[in-house]
Design an enzyme around this catalytic site. Structure first.
Site, PDB file in Angstrom:
ATOM      1  N   TRP A  10       0.809  -1.234   0.000  1.00  0.00           N
ATOM      2  CA  TRP A  10       0.000   0.000   0.000  1.00  0.00           C
ATOM      3  C   TRP A  10       0.833   1.271   0.000  1.00  0.00           C
ATOM      4  O   TRP A  10       0.307   2.361  -0.156  1.00  0.00           O
ATOM      5  CB  TRP A  10      -0.932  -0.014   1.226  1.00  0.00           C
ATOM      6  CG  TRP A  10      -2.100  -0.927   1.058  1.00  0.00           C
ATOM      7  CD1 TRP A  10      -2.450  -1.632  -0.063  1.00  0.00           C
ATOM      8  CD2 TRP A  10      -3.113  -1.218   2.041  1.00  0.00           C
ATOM      9  NE1 TRP A  10      -3.596  -2.358   0.160  1.00  0.00           N
ATOM     10  CE2 TRP A  10      -4.021  -2.122   1.448  1.00  0.00           C
ATOM     11  CE3 TRP A  10      -3.328  -0.822   3.359  1.00  0.00           C
ATOM     12  CZ2 TRP A  10      -5.141  -2.609   2.131  1.00  0.00           C
ATOM     13  CZ3 TRP A  10      -4.427  -1.308   4.037  1.00  0.00           C
ATOM     14  CH2 TRP A  10      -5.331  -2.185   3.427  1.00  0.00           C
ATOM     15  N   LYS A  11       2.126   1.163   0.242  1.00  0.00           N
ATOM     16  CA  LYS A  11       3.001   2.349   0.284  1.00  0.00           C
ATOM     17  C   LYS A  11       2.416   3.381   1.251  1.00  0.00           C
ATOM     18  O   LYS A  11       1.877   2.993   2.282  1.00  0.00           O
ATOM     19  CB  LYS A  11       3.216   2.899  -1.128  1.00  0.00           C
ATOM     20  CG  LYS A  11       3.613   1.785  -2.108  1.00  0.00           C
ATOM     21  CD  LYS A  11       4.059   2.265  -3.445  1.00  0.00           C
ATOM     22  CE  LYS A  11       4.430   1.059  -4.306  1.00  0.00           C
ATOM     23  NZ  LYS A  11       4.993   1.428  -5.589  1.00  0.00           N
ATOM     24  N   GLU A  97      11.929   2.167  -3.869  1.00  0.00           N
ATOM     25  CA  GLU A  97      11.630   3.527  -3.411  1.00  0.00           C
ATOM     26  C   GLU A  97      12.444   3.856  -2.160  1.00  0.00           C
ATOM     27  O   GLU A  97      12.866   4.993  -1.965  1.00  0.00           O
ATOM     28  CB  GLU A  97      10.120   3.675  -3.159  1.00  0.00           C
ATOM     29  CG  GLU A  97       9.355   3.753  -4.476  1.00  0.00           C
ATOM     30  CD  GLU A  97       7.934   3.212  -4.421  1.00  0.00           C
ATOM     31  OE1 GLU A  97       7.379   3.029  -3.326  1.00  0.00           O
ATOM     32  OE2 GLU A  97       7.376   2.962  -5.516  1.00  0.00           O
ATOM     33  N   GLY A 173       4.750   1.412 -10.957  1.00  0.00           N
ATOM     34  CA  GLY A 173       3.870   2.576 -11.005  1.00  0.00           C
ATOM     35  C   GLY A 173       3.819   3.258 -12.365  1.00  0.00           C
ATOM     36  O   GLY A 173       3.334   4.379 -12.480  1.00  0.00           O
ATOM     37  N   SER A 213       3.536  -2.856 -11.844  1.00  0.00           N
ATOM     38  CA  SER A 213       2.330  -2.690 -12.669  1.00  0.00           C
ATOM     39  C   SER A 213       1.546  -3.988 -12.899  1.00  0.00           C
ATOM     40  O   SER A 213       0.981  -4.195 -13.972  1.00  0.00           O
ATOM     41  CB  SER A 213       2.661  -2.007 -13.997  1.00  0.00           C
ATOM     42  OG  SER A 213       3.205  -0.728 -13.762  1.00  0.00           O
ATOM     43  N   GLY A 234       1.389  -2.979  -6.128  1.00  0.00           N
ATOM     44  CA  GLY A 234       1.209  -1.648  -5.553  1.00  0.00           C
ATOM     45  C   GLY A 234      -0.182  -1.108  -5.814  1.00  0.00           C
ATOM     46  O   GLY A 234      -1.155  -1.502  -5.169  1.00  0.00           O
ATOM     47  N   GLY A 235      -0.289  -0.240  -6.802  1.00  0.00           N
ATOM     48  CA  GLY A 235      -1.541   0.469  -7.102  1.00  0.00           C
ATOM     49  C   GLY A 235      -2.784  -0.415  -7.126  1.00  0.00           C
ATOM     50  O   GLY A 235      -3.822  -0.068  -6.537  1.00  0.00           O
TER      51      GLY A 235
HETATM   52  P1  PGA Z   1       2.935  -1.021  -8.751  1.00  0.00           P
HETATM   53  O1  PGA Z   1       3.974  -1.091  -7.517  1.00  0.00           O
HETATM   54  O2  PGA Z   1       2.179  -2.323  -8.750  1.00  0.00           O
HETATM   55  O3  PGA Z   1       2.055   0.154  -8.453  1.00  0.00           O
HETATM   56  O4  PGA Z   1       3.758  -0.847  -9.994  1.00  0.00           O
HETATM   57  C1  PGA Z   1       4.635  -2.279  -7.178  1.00  0.00           C
HETATM   58  C2  PGA Z   1       5.560  -2.057  -6.022  1.00  0.00           C
HETATM   59  O5  PGA Z   1       6.186  -0.990  -5.931  1.00  0.00           O
HETATM   60  O6  PGA Z   1       5.714  -2.948  -5.156  1.00  0.00           O
END
Ligand code: PGA
Length: 250
Positions: A10-11, A97, A173, A213, A234-235
């Site tokens: 979820w960041k 990140e 992302g 992604s 992520g997203g």
């Molecule tokens: P994303 O992120 O699915 O939004 O590309 C993946 C992640 O950073 O773990």
């Protein structure tokens, strides 16, 4: 047979209240142990999240980082003992990140992996190359180097508990997923390198995820590849349709 593991990252999203509501919904949706499911939530949402899935043995909660020292003057940091007390099952380490914005090094990732394993928390070790490295055709060596340093000198009893997430930075992302062939090639390269360090049997049990992604349209074809054992998402893990990615791993 390696069980697939799908973890939502979820960041810096979701308050404790939002996390609780979302996870109560997920708790109704995830009802069997065919796929391991996890959510890496912000620190402030850890307790509420663990509480929300308390009656669901199939969902585990992850932290997104940890400090390798047990305690001390490290303002803003969280120790393994604190995560353990909350009931955390997994912890992401070395996410690109954190490497990029917070100077997390391979050496720190290695120390974090060791303390997590010693305390029964599963590390999800992220590795990945930049677009420039892929275009310069040094990506295989780059990932080999990251793996070698991240899992250096780990007690062999613990190595097969580790989850490795291959996340090419250019795919995170951006909506640009690695092709299933590119992802498989690297996941198999990672397994080969784990085997070189700890032997074939151990490498055969390590789960290797793809991340970058991943969505409900591309998940299935990625999961069909022999060396891809799930995904770090992520997203797409912030939406109720995340359940479709979990279904694709069955
Ligand atoms: P994303 O992120 O699915 O939004 O590309 C993946 C992640 O950073 O773990």
């Amino acid at each position: 047979m390696r069980k697939k593991v799908v973890i939502g990252n979820w960041k810096m999203n979701m308050t404790a209240e939002e996390a609780k509501n979302f996870l109560r919904f997920m708790s109704v949706e995830v009802k069997d142990d065919e796929v391991e499911v996890g959510f890496a939530v912000p620190y402030t949402a850890l307790w509420a999240s663990i509480d929300a899935v308390r009656d669901n043995e199939y969902i585990g909660i992850a932290a997104q980082n940890v400090h390798f020292e047990p305690r001390g003057a490290y303002t803003g940091e969280i120790s393994v003992e604190m995560l353990k007390e909350a009931g955390v099952k997994y912890c992401i380490i070395g996410h690109s990140e954190r490497r990029q914005y917070f100077n997390e090094t391979d050496e720190a990732v290695n120390k974090k992996a060791k303390v997590l394993l010693e305390n029964g928390i599963t590390p999800v070790i992220c590795v990945g190359e930049t677009l420039e490295e892929r275009e310069a055709n040094v990506h295989m060596g780059r990932i080999e180097d990251q793996i070698r340093k991240a899992i250096d000198n780990i007690d062999v009893r613990f190595v097969d508990k580790i989850i490795i997430a291959y996340e090419p930075i250019w795919a995170i992302g951006t909506g640009k997923t690695a092709s299933k062939e590119q992802a498989e090639e690297m996941c198999s390269h990672i397994r080969y390198n784990v085997a070189k360090m700890y032997g074939l049997n151990v490498a055969d049990n390590v789960r290797i995820q793809y991340g970058g992604s991943v969505n409900e349209s591309n998940a299935k074809e990625l999961f069909e590849m022999p060396n891809i054992d799930g995904a770090l998402v992520g997203g797409a893990s912030l939406k109720p349709t995340f359940t479709n990615i979990i279904k694709a791993a069955r």
